[in-house]
Motif scaffolding. Structure first.
Motif, PDB file in Angstrom:
ATOM      1  N   GLY A  54       0.331  -0.881  -0.489  1.00 62.29           N
ATOM      2  CA  GLY A  54       0.029   0.528   0.181  1.00 62.29           C
ATOM      3  C   GLY A  54       0.676   1.896   0.016  1.00 62.29           C
ATOM      4  O   GLY A  54       0.461   1.810   0.490  1.00 62.29           O
ATOM      5  N   ASP A  55       2.158   1.373  -0.281  1.00 67.62           N
ATOM      6  CA  ASP A  55       2.850   2.442  -0.717  1.00 67.62           C
ATOM      7  C   ASP A  55       2.675   3.662  -1.662  1.00 67.62           C
ATOM      8  O   ASP A  55       2.817   5.005  -1.869  1.00 67.62           O
ATOM      9  CB  ASP A  55       4.004   1.876  -0.554  1.00 67.62           C
ATOM     10  N   GLY A  56       1.774   2.901  -2.827  1.00 64.90           N
ATOM     11  CA  GLY A  56       1.526   3.924  -3.815  1.00 64.90           C
ATOM     12  C   GLY A  56       2.249   4.438  -4.640  1.00 64.90           C
ATOM     13  O   GLY A  56       2.252   5.574  -5.359  1.00 64.90           O
ATOM     14  N   VAL A  57       3.286   3.236  -5.055  1.00 66.18           N
ATOM     15  CA  VAL A  57       4.659   3.215  -5.469  1.00 66.18           C
ATOM     16  C   VAL A  57       4.468   2.217  -6.836  1.00 66.18           C
ATOM     17  O   VAL A  57       3.873   1.300  -6.026  1.00 66.18           O
ATOM     18  CB  VAL A  57       5.673   3.306  -4.835  1.00 66.18           C
ATOM     19  N   ASP A  58       4.227   2.314  -7.568  1.00 68.31           N
ATOM     20  CA  ASP A  58       4.223   2.141  -9.002  1.00 68.31           C
ATOM     21  C   ASP A  58       6.359   0.824  -9.004  1.00 68.31           C
ATOM     22  O   ASP A  58       6.568   0.809  -9.681  1.00 68.31           O
ATOM     23  CB  ASP A  58       4.535   2.298 -10.219  1.00 68.31           C
ATOM     24  N   ASN A  59       5.738  -0.118  -7.796  1.00 65.61           N
ATOM     25  CA  ASN A  59       7.016  -1.075  -7.665  1.00 65.61           C
ATOM     26  C   ASN A  59       7.389  -1.962  -8.754  1.00 65.61           C
ATOM     27  O   ASN A  59       8.578  -2.465  -8.854  1.00 65.61           O
ATOM     28  CB  ASN A  59       6.877  -1.773  -6.012  1.00 65.61           C
ATOM     29  N   ASP A  60       6.336  -2.431  -9.621  1.00 57.43           N
ATOM     30  CA  ASP A  60       6.656  -2.802 -11.140  1.00 57.43           C
ATOM     31  C   ASP A  60       6.858  -2.725 -11.920  1.00 57.43           C
ATOM     32  O   ASP A  60       7.630  -2.631 -13.434  1.00 57.43           O
ATOM     33  CB  ASP A  60       6.055  -4.377 -10.397  1.00 57.43           C
ATOM     34  N   CYS A  61       6.492  -1.369 -12.394  1.00 56.66           N
ATOM     35  CA  CYS A  61       7.002  -0.170 -13.393  1.00 56.66           C
ATOM     36  C   CYS A  61       6.026  -0.824 -15.087  1.00 56.66           C
ATOM     37  O   CYS A  61       6.845  -0.781 -15.438  1.00 56.66           O
ATOM     38  CB  CYS A  61       8.667  -0.110 -13.480  1.00 56.66           C
ATOM     39  N   ASP A  62       4.823  -1.404 -14.164  1.00 58.42           N
ATOM     40  CA  ASP A  62       4.375  -1.728 -14.963  1.00 58.42           C
ATOM     41  C   ASP A  62       2.951  -0.188 -15.589  1.00 58.42           C
ATOM     42  O   ASP A  62       1.721  -0.924 -15.772  1.00 58.42           O
ATOM     43  CB  ASP A  62       3.783  -2.983 -14.835  1.00 58.42           C
ATOM     44  N   GLY A  63       3.138   0.646 -15.028  1.00 54.47           N
ATOM     45  CA  GLY A  63       1.697   1.667 -15.495  1.00 54.47           C
ATOM     46  C   GLY A  63       0.816   2.460 -14.294  1.00 54.47           C
ATOM     47  O   GLY A  63      -0.148   3.148 -13.931  1.00 54.47           O
ATOM     48  N   LEU A  64       0.915   0.967 -12.958  1.00 54.27           N
ATOM     49  CA  LEU A  64       0.016   0.578 -12.036  1.00 54.27           C
ATOM     50  C   LEU A  64       0.525   1.042 -10.259  1.00 54.27           C
ATOM     51  O   LEU A  64       1.747  -0.173 -11.059  1.00 54.27           O
ATOM     52  CB  LEU A  64      -0.656  -0.602 -12.468  1.00 54.27           C
ATOM     53  N   THR A  65      -0.606   1.416  -9.629  1.00 57.63           N
ATOM     54  CA  THR A  65      -0.033   1.555  -8.936  1.00 57.63           C
ATOM     55  C   THR A  65      -0.832   0.673  -7.549  1.00 57.63           C
ATOM     56  O   THR A  65      -1.798   0.443  -7.237  1.00 57.63           O
ATOM     57  CB  THR A  65      -0.133   2.587  -7.916  1.00 57.63           C
ATOM     58  N   ASP A  66       0.162  -0.500  -6.921  1.00 58.62           N
ATOM     59  CA  ASP A  66      -0.527  -1.651  -5.917  1.00 58.62           C
ATOM     60  C   ASP A  66      -1.978  -2.418  -7.282  1.00 58.62           C
ATOM     61  O   ASP A  66      -2.614  -2.209  -5.893  1.00 58.62           O
ATOM     62  CB  ASP A  66      -1.002  -0.755  -4.642  1.00 58.62           C
ATOM     63  N   GLU A  67      -1.599  -2.839  -7.412  1.00 60.36           N
ATOM     64  CA  GLU A  67      -2.495  -3.060  -8.390  1.00 60.36           C
ATOM     65  C   GLU A  67      -2.521  -4.858  -7.568  1.00 60.36           C
ATOM     66  O   GLU A  67      -4.095  -5.342  -8.034  1.00 60.36           O
ATOM     67  CB  GLU A  67      -2.346  -3.088 -10.158  1.00 60.36           C
ATOM     68  N   GLU A  68      -1.685  -5.758  -7.709  1.00 63.79           N
ATOM     69  CA  GLU A  68      -2.124  -6.767  -7.407  1.00 63.79           C
ATOM     70  C   GLU A  68      -2.660  -7.129  -5.697  1.00 63.79           C
ATOM     71  O   GLU A  68      -2.763  -6.291  -5.013  1.00 63.79           O
ATOM     72  CB  GLU A  68      -0.588  -7.351  -6.925  1.00 63.79           C
ATOM     73  N   GLU A  69      -3.202  -8.409  -5.614  1.00 61.43           N
ATOM     74  CA  GLU A  69      -3.886  -8.685  -4.790  1.00 61.43           C
ATOM     75  C   GLU A  69      -3.294 -10.063  -4.387  1.00 61.43           C
ATOM     76  O   GLU A  69      -2.182 -10.574  -4.635  1.00 61.43           O
ATOM     77  CB  GLU A  69      -5.124  -9.398  -4.790  1.00 61.43           C
ATOM     78  N   GLN A  70      -2.601 -10.465  -3.164  1.00 61.45           N
ATOM     79  CA  GLN A  70      -2.636 -11.231  -1.835  1.00 61.45           C
ATOM     80  C   GLN A  70      -2.900 -12.251  -2.498  1.00 61.45           C
ATOM     81  O   GLN A  70      -4.364 -13.648  -1.608  1.00 61.45           O
ATOM     82  CB  GLN A  70      -2.037 -11.020  -0.505  1.00 61.45           C
ATOM     83  N   ASN A  71      -2.749 -12.906  -3.738  1.00 58.71           N
ATOM     84  CA  ASN A  71      -2.876 -14.119  -3.701  1.00 58.71           C
ATOM     85  C   ASN A  71      -1.871 -15.327  -4.436  1.00 58.71           C
ATOM     86  O   ASN A  71      -3.021 -15.872  -4.741  1.00 58.71           O
ATOM     87  CB  ASN A  71      -4.870 -14.507  -4.381  1.00 58.71           C
ATOM     88  N   GLY A  72      -0.506 -15.294  -4.649  1.00 52.73           N
ATOM     89  CA  GLY A  72      -0.416 -15.678  -5.921  1.00 52.73           C
ATOM     90  C   GLY A  72      -0.496 -15.493  -7.229  1.00 52.73           C
ATOM     91  O   GLY A  72      -0.160 -17.184  -7.542  1.00 52.73           O
ATOM     92  N   ILE A  73      -0.998 -14.900  -7.498  1.00 50.25           N
ATOM     93  CA  ILE A  73      -1.518 -15.505  -8.696  1.00 50.25           C
ATOM     94  C   ILE A  73      -1.095 -13.780  -9.325  1.00 50.25           C
ATOM     95  O   ILE A  73      -0.974 -12.908  -8.972  1.00 50.25           O
ATOM     96  CB  ILE A  73      -2.720 -15.083  -9.224  1.00 50.25           C
ATOM     97  N   ASP A  74      -0.746 -14.259 -10.576  1.00 46.68           N
ATOM     98  CA  ASP A  74      -0.381 -12.782 -11.397  1.00 46.68           C
ATOM     99  C   ASP A  74      -1.321 -12.109 -11.679  1.00 46.68           C
ATOM    100  O   ASP A  74      -2.123 -12.351 -13.516  1.00 46.68           O
ATOM    101  CB  ASP A  74       0.597 -13.169 -12.468  1.00 46.68           C
ATOM    102  N   ASP A  75      -2.200 -10.643 -11.194  1.00 48.59           N
ATOM    103  CA  ASP A  75      -2.862  -9.915 -11.890  1.00 48.59           C
ATOM    104  C   ASP A  75      -3.274  -9.301 -12.868  1.00 48.59           C
ATOM    105  O   ASP A  75      -3.813  -9.137 -13.710  1.00 48.59           O
ATOM    106  CB  ASP A  75      -3.766 -10.076 -10.778  1.00 48.59           C
ATOM    107  N   ASP A  76      -2.132  -8.875 -13.003  1.00 48.75           N
ATOM    108  CA  ASP A  76      -1.771  -7.538 -14.127  1.00 48.75           C
ATOM    109  C   ASP A  76      -1.300  -8.424 -15.136  1.00 48.75           C
ATOM    110  O   ASP A  76      -1.226  -7.210 -16.096  1.00 48.75           O
ATOM    111  CB  ASP A  76      -1.166  -6.620 -13.259  1.00 48.75           C
ATOM    112  N   GLY A  77      -0.902  -9.272 -15.411  1.00 50.79           N
ATOM    113  CA  GLY A  77      -0.475  -9.824 -15.982  1.00 50.79           C
ATOM    114  C   GLY A  77       1.204  -9.644 -16.868  1.00 50.79           C
ATOM    115  O   GLY A  77       1.383  -9.825 -18.121  1.00 50.79           O
TER     116      GLY A  77
END
Length: 280
Positions: A54-77
């Protein structure tokens, strides 16, 4: 008439992503650089970094921020899993579930061994079990010399017993041998590779026959015996784990010490050339 539609920001994309009349004016720093109430929404550059949930930073540099869920799945592909999450919840661990069960920004980092492997004050809370059918020939080499002492020897033996509880021993996916050294001229083969019926018999044999002997630290002889006394299976991953302090106990001069070190190094290199992975 000029129409602007807010869009996900890709670093240095040349677009006014936040429709404030400026292009790529933000830096990736969790600060509202342009004073528009938004954070890191139109950045000129991005550096992949370790996340804080929840840091509000695009940690993976994909143009989205805090977009993943804690589920072991690649939510943003994007080929990454749980790399940019908005929240993290403590959860029950399931081996190899790919989830950060203890919210410490690490995934499946604990070995189920009753030890706090990641030094966070919790034990076996986010475990890795390894893939089923992970086959190997595993040799434990236990130093029983005077410098180790009987107390440490017994602690190392107990660690070995604890470890084999989590190995696929009964179906021989993992085959185990145990050697001790220190008391005699050569290392003693306590358990030959696979020379037991099941996990219980293996543990009982180690408990009853792996005994402290005292003597000198003869690491070179032990590594040599590991290569030539153990019956390894063909086309199998071979691993040697040695428990020793490596301390010399005989009265030696500098020249003798150098020769001893060189001989030990040669034996280690021979083991590596024989495709035996060594850990100490």
């Amino acid at each position: 008439l000029f129409l602007c539609v807010e869009s996900p920001a890709f670093p240095n994309d040349g677009q006014d992503n936040d429709c404030d009349g400026r292009v790529d004016e933000e830096a990736q720093n969790y600060v509202d650089d342009d004073g528009d109430g938004l954070v890191d929404e139109d950045t000129s550059s991005c550096f992949a970094q370790r996340q804080s949930y929840g840091d509000g930073v695009d940690n993976d540099c994909d143009g989205l921020t805090d977009e993943e869920e804690q589920n072991g799945i690649d939510d943003d592909g994007d080929g990454l899993i749980d790399e940019d999450m908005g929240r993290c919840y403590l959860s029950d661990t399931v081996g190899d579930d790919g989830i950060d069960n203890d919210c410490d920004f690490e995934v499946d980092e604990e070995i189920p061994n009753g030890i706090d492997d990641d030094n966070d004050g919790r034990i076996d809370e986010d475990i890795v079990e390894g893939p089923p059918g992970c086959e190997m020939d595993l040799v434990f080499i236990l130093d029983g010399s005077w410098s180790i002492g009987e107390i440490v020897f017994e602690e190392a033996k107990q660690y070995i017993l604890d470890t084999i509880e989590f190995l696929e021993v009964d179906d021989y996916n993992v085959s185990v041998a145990l050697m001790t050294f220190g008391g005699g001229c050569a290392a003693e083969l306590v358990v030959q590779m696979g020379d037991y019926i099941n996990q219980t018999e293996l543990a009982d044999t180690i408990m009853m026959t792996a005994n402290f002997s005292g003597g000198l630290t003869k690491t070179k002889q032990a590594l040599y015996a590991m290569q030539h006394m153990v019956y390894y299976r063909e086309n199998m991953t071979k691993i040697g784990v040695i428990f020793t302090d490596g301390r010399k106990q005989s009265k030696v001069n500098v020249a003798t010490t150098n020769v001893t070190d060189e001989n030990l190094l040669e034996t280690v290199e021979e083991a590596l050339e024989a495709d035996i992975q060594l850990y100490s």
